[in-house]
Scaffold this motif. Structure first.
Motif, short mmCIF file in Angstrom:
data_model
loop_
_atom_site.label_atom_id
_atom_site.label_comp_id
_atom_site.label_asym_id
_atom_site.label_seq_id
_atom_site.Cartn_x
_atom_site.Cartn_y
_atom_site.Cartn_z
N HIS A 1 41.43 53.10 42.11
CA HIS A 1 42.77 53.67 42.16
C HIS A 1 43.23 54.08 40.76
N ALA A 2 44.21 54.96 40.74
CA ALA A 2 44.81 55.35 39.45
C ALA A 2 45.65 54.19 38.93
N PRO A 3 45.62 53.95 37.64
CA PRO A 3 46.43 52.86 37.09
C PRO A 3 47.91 53.19 37.18
N PRO A 4 48.75 52.23 37.15
CA PRO A 4 48.48 50.81 37.01
C PRO A 4 48.27 50.13 38.36
N CYS A 5 47.72 48.93 38.33
CA CYS A 5 47.58 48.12 39.54
C CYS A 5 48.98 47.71 40.00
N PRO A 6 49.23 47.67 41.31
CA PRO A 6 50.54 47.24 41.79
C PRO A 6 50.94 45.86 41.27
N ILE A 7 49.98 44.95 41.18
CA ILE A 7 50.22 43.64 40.59
C ILE A 7 49.26 43.51 39.41
N PRO A 8 49.75 43.65 38.17
CA PRO A 8 48.87 43.53 37.02
C PRO A 8 48.20 42.16 37.00
N TRP A 9 46.92 42.13 36.69
CA TRP A 9 46.18 40.88 36.69
C TRP A 9 45.04 40.95 35.69
N GLU A 10 44.50 39.80 35.38
CA GLU A 10 43.35 39.68 34.50
C GLU A 10 42.57 38.47 34.98
N ILE A 11 41.27 38.55 34.92
CA ILE A 11 40.44 37.40 35.30
C ILE A 11 39.56 37.05 34.11
N SER A 12 39.47 35.77 33.84
CA SER A 12 38.61 35.29 32.77
C SER A 12 37.23 35.02 33.33
N GLY A 13 36.28 34.94 32.45
CA GLY A 13 34.93 34.61 32.88
C GLY A 13 34.88 33.22 33.49
N TYR A 14 33.77 32.92 34.09
CA TYR A 14 33.61 31.60 34.65
C TYR A 14 32.44 30.94 33.94
N GLY A 15 32.42 29.66 33.96
CA GLY A 15 31.32 28.95 33.34
C GLY A 15 31.23 27.54 33.87
N ARG A 16 30.11 26.96 33.67
CA ARG A 16 29.89 25.59 34.11
C ARG A 16 30.78 24.67 33.29
N VAL A 17 31.41 23.71 33.94
CA VAL A 17 32.34 22.78 33.29
C VAL A 17 31.66 21.44 33.12
N ASP A 18 31.74 20.87 31.92
CA ASP A 18 31.25 19.51 31.70
C ASP A 18 32.35 18.57 32.15
N THR A 19 32.17 17.99 33.31
CA THR A 19 33.21 17.14 33.90
C THR A 19 33.16 15.71 33.40
N SER A 20 32.19 15.37 32.56
CA SER A 20 32.06 13.98 32.11
C SER A 20 33.25 13.52 31.27
N GLU A 21 33.94 14.43 30.63
CA GLU A 21 35.08 14.05 29.79
C GLU A 21 36.41 14.52 30.36
N ARG B 1 44.23 28.19 38.47
CA ARG B 1 42.89 27.69 38.17
C ARG B 1 42.20 27.30 39.47
N LEU B 2 40.92 27.52 39.48
CA LEU B 2 40.13 27.22 40.66
C LEU B 2 38.85 26.54 40.22
N GLY B 3 38.63 25.35 40.69
CA GLY B 3 37.38 24.65 40.43
C GLY B 3 36.59 24.60 41.73
N ILE B 4 35.34 25.00 41.67
CA ILE B 4 34.49 24.95 42.87
C ILE B 4 33.19 24.27 42.52
N PHE B 5 32.59 23.62 43.48
CA PHE B 5 31.28 23.00 43.33
C PHE B 5 30.28 23.96 43.96
N ALA B 6 29.54 24.69 43.12
CA ALA B 6 28.69 25.76 43.62
C ALA B 6 27.56 26.04 42.64
N THR B 7 26.61 26.82 43.09
CA THR B 7 25.57 27.32 42.19
C THR B 7 26.17 28.45 41.36
N GLU B 8 25.45 28.89 40.33
CA GLU B 8 25.93 30.00 39.52
C GLU B 8 26.09 31.26 40.37
#
Length: 77
Positions: free
Chosen positions: A39-59, A12-19
Motif C-alpha cells: 500500500h501507499a504510505p503511511p500505514c493506517p496504524i504506524p508500527w515497527e517490529i524489532s528482530g527476534y532472538g533466543r532469550v537466555d532465561t537462566s537469569e 512483548r511476546l515470548g514463545i517456546f518455539a524453534t527458530e
C-alpha cells in the motif's frame, strides 16, 4: 496524557518455539499489522517490529510462567 490519545505502546511476546517457528510467528504478526505491504504510505496504524532472538532465561523471571507451562506440558521437572 488521556487514555484516548495515541501513544507508543510496546507489546512483548515470548514463545517456546524453534527458530523457524519463531520466524513464522513474526511474519504472521507483520501480516496482521499490515495485510497489504504494497500500500501507499503511511500505514493506517504506524508500527515497527524489532528482530527476534533466543532469550537466555537462566537469569530472567520474565518468562517463568511460560517455562513452567512447558515443563508441565512436557511432563518434565
Amino acid at each position: 496524557m488521556a487514555d484516548d490519545e495515541p501513544a507508543v505502546w510496546e507489546i512483548r511476546l515470548g514463545i517456546f518455539a524453534t527458530e523457524a517457528e519463531a520466524g513464522e510467528v513474526k511474519q504472521r504478526i507483520i501480516h496482521a499489522l499490515c495485510p497489504n505491504p504494497d500500500h501507499a504510505p503511511p500505514c493506517p496504524i504506524p508500527w515497527e517490529i524489532s528482530g527476534y532472538g533466543r532469550v537466555d532465561t537462566s537469569e530472567l523471571d520474565t518468562y517463568e510462567t511460560l517455562l513452567e507451562q512447558v515443563r508441565i506440558e512436557r511432563g518434565s521437572s
